[in-house]
Write a protein that holds these residues in place. Structure first.
Motif, short mmCIF file in Angstrom:
data_model
loop_
_atom_site.label_atom_id
_atom_site.label_comp_id
_atom_site.label_asym_id
_atom_site.label_seq_id
_atom_site.Cartn_x
_atom_site.Cartn_y
_atom_site.Cartn_z
N ASP A 89 80.47 24.64 74.11
CA ASP A 89 81.56 24.62 73.85
C ASP A 89 82.41 25.56 74.98
N ALA A 90 83.77 25.39 74.02
CA ALA A 90 84.64 26.41 75.67
C ALA A 90 84.19 28.12 75.66
N ASP A 91 83.04 28.20 75.87
CA ASP A 91 82.41 29.95 75.86
C ASP A 91 81.34 29.83 76.30
N LYS A 93 78.70 28.48 75.09
CA LYS A 93 77.39 28.45 73.62
C LYS A 93 77.26 26.62 73.44
#
Length: 147
Positions: A89-91, A93
């Motif tokens: 994901d964007a983070d 993760k």
């Protein structure tokens, strides 16, 4: 100057070609930024540890016992492994979702398209950077010639 012009024109043609290839890939179908992982549908049987460390004679006896226990000598195929579609994901993760076996070919193609788009975009960015630097140098040379 003619050599610079030839290089410039070849870069511009390649840039146009890359842009068309990227558009074509987007029109072919979905693009997935991720990967597939296989996973067993059932946990390994308790005798799996025995099989891993068995002597040849003990292992052959185990296989014969399984074959004798099967009706009409037929061994049924074990269930196929399941698949998970994974990504970041964007983070940064990891995420994952179940992927039915019948969808694996389409998902694999979508992942391959993503990888190809990524390669083409990298090359496109490189060419755009080169063209920008060339333009800056030409403007600098032009201004020096005019002063």
């Amino acid at each position: 100057m003619r050599e610079i012009e030839g290089t410039l024109l070849s870069w511009q043609r390649e840039l146009q070609r890359l842009q068309l290839e990227i558009q074509e890939l987007h029109m072919e179908g979905p693009i997935i930024d991720g990967w597939l992982e296989s996973q067993p549908t059932t946990p390994p049987p308790p005798e799996a540890e025995f099989i891993r460390h068995a002597e040849i004679d003990a292992l052959m006896g185990y296989v014969e016992a399984i074959c004798d226990a099967a009706p009409d000598g037929m061994i049924h195929k074990s269930p196929r492994a399941g698949y998970r579609l994974c990504g970041l994901d964007a983070d940064g993760k990891v995420w994952s979702r179940e992927c039915p076996p019948e969808r694996v070919p389409q998902v694999s193609l979508a992942i391959a398209r993503c990888q190809k788009v990524r390669q083409l975009v990298t090359r496109k960015n490189d060419l755009e950077s080169r063209l920008s630097k060339l333009a800056e140098h030409l403007v600098s040379v032009h201004s020096e010639l005019m002063t």
